[in-house]
Design a protein around this motif. Structure first.
Motif, PDB file in Angstrom:
ATOM      1  N   PHE A  28       0.831  -1.205   0.000  1.00 35.48           N
ATOM      2  CA  PHE A  28       0.000   0.000   0.000  1.00 35.48           C
ATOM      3  C   PHE A  28       0.866   1.256   0.000  1.00 35.48           C
ATOM      4  CE2 PHE A  28      -3.767  -2.241   2.376  1.00 35.48           C
ATOM      5  CZ  PHE A  28      -3.852  -3.168   1.355  1.00 35.48           C
ATOM      6  N   CYS A  29       1.970   1.223   0.779  1.00 37.28           N
ATOM      7  CA  CYS A  29       2.885   2.369   0.778  1.00 37.28           C
ATOM      8  C   CYS A  29       3.486   2.575  -0.614  1.00 37.28           C
ATOM      9  CB  CYS A  29       3.991   2.159   1.808  1.00 37.28           C
ATOM     10  SG  CYS A  29       3.707   3.021   3.359  1.00 37.28           S
ATOM     11  N   ARG A  30       3.928   1.508  -1.240  1.00 38.50           N
ATOM     12  CA  ARG A  30       4.497   1.643  -2.584  1.00 38.50           C
ATOM     13  C   ARG A  30       3.474   2.192  -3.559  1.00 38.50           C
ATOM     14  NH1 ARG A  30       6.895  -3.426  -1.457  1.00 38.50           N
ATOM     15  NH2 ARG A  30       5.297  -4.478  -2.695  1.00 38.50           N
ATOM     16  N   GLU A  31       2.196   1.892  -3.318  1.00 39.73           N
ATOM     17  CA  GLU A  31       1.130   2.369  -4.191  1.00 39.73           C
ATOM     18  C   GLU A  31       0.621   3.746  -3.792  1.00 39.73           C
ATOM     19  OE1 GLU A  31       0.238   1.146  -6.952  1.00 39.73           O
ATOM     20  OE2 GLU A  31       1.164  -0.836  -6.912  1.00 39.73           O
ATOM     21  N   GLY A  32       1.317   4.423  -2.863  1.00 41.43           N
ATOM     22  CA  GLY A  32       1.030   5.815  -2.570  1.00 41.43           C
ATOM     23  C   GLY A  32       0.176   6.093  -1.362  1.00 41.43           C
ATOM     24  N   ALA A  33      -0.248   5.066  -0.636  1.00 47.74           N
ATOM     25  CA  ALA A  33      -1.116   5.286   0.522  1.00 47.74           C
ATOM     26  C   ALA A  33      -0.325   5.766   1.724  1.00 47.74           C
ATOM     27  CB  ALA A  33      -1.860   4.006   0.880  1.00 47.74           C
TER      28      ALA A  33
END
Length: 254
Positions: A28-33
């Protein structure tokens, strides 16, 4: 600028201290969250939050046992108080239990599975939906299992608990669709984690048997489940709600 699947979203992950939950936090962090982690083990949460921040992500954590309704509310309130809202939630906290014939299964095993796998999802759904209704909607993914879609011998309470997660998912999706909240579930096949490692260690030959029943012939990496959850939480599938997505190497197709 990051244009990932979850860019700009505040996402809560339960059971985030290891396995699929930790993989989801990283994905999720890698996807911008902006990610809020919760679980019962503080050391693992603190280490993961630091790792995510060191890699350029935004992350915070709160220790909570979401089998408690009060602590599920605490986790959601922490996300809203820290970041202003809750856009997405992955209800991943769960356990596997022992493989025992149903007529020999203890009350304690049944109660633990239903509390950890079902009550936790119910508690989180109530708290998350309440927050999302205040802020114009959101997306939720519950972690069920292929055991929520088919029967597996000598695992009756686990099967019952994961079928219950499917039922909660479909009921919530139907009830809140018109209010801008989508609710879906992933149904993982056997996935590498602390739980499955212990399960295989206590049941010699079980891993080979499970893999032989899976068309792809292997167990899943936790990141593969996390990737499916990220897509379901994203805005890429706005007309998808009440769906239970098998992520199982083809297991339930047989």
């Amino acid at each position: 600028m990051n244009y990932g699947l979850l860019t700009g979203k505040v996402a809560l992950v339960t059971g985030a201290s290891s396995g699929i939950g930790a993989a989801a936090a990283r994905t999720f962090c890698r996807e911008g969250a902006t990610v809020v982690l919760t679980a019962r083990r503080e050391r693992q949460l603190a280490e993961l939050a630091a790792e995510l921040r060191d890699s350029g992500g935004q992350a915070a954590y709160v220790v909570a046992d979401v089998t408690s309704a009060r602590e599920a509310v605490l986790a959601v309130d922490f996300a809203v108080d820290t970041y202003g809202r809750l856009d997405a939630a992955f209800n991943n906290a769960g356990t596997g239990g022992d493989r025992t014939p149903l007529h020999l299964m203890s009350d304690e095993v049944y109660d633990n599975l239903m509390d950890t796998n079902v009550r936790s999802v119910f508690n989180c759904l109530r708290a998350e939906i309440s927050a999302m209704l205040r802020h114009g909607g959101g997306t939720i993914v519950n972690n069920s299992s292929v055991g929520g879609l088919v029967a597996i011998p000598t695992a009756a309470p686990y099967i019952a608990s994961k079928h219950a997660v499917v039922g909660l998912t479909r009921a919530a999706a139907d009830e809140y669709a018109k209010q801008g909240i989508r609710v879906n579930a992933v149904a993982p096949g056997t996935t590498r984690s602390e739980i499955t490692a212990d399960w295989f260690a206590r049941n010699p030959g079980l891993e080979d048997m499970v893999n032989s029943m899976t068309p792809q012939g292997r167990t899943a990496d936790p990141g593969e489940i996390a990737a499916a959850a990220a897509w379901l939480l994203s805005d890429r599938c706005p007309f998808l709600t009440g769906t239970v997505m098998p992520v199982d190497g083809g297991f339930v197709n047989q």
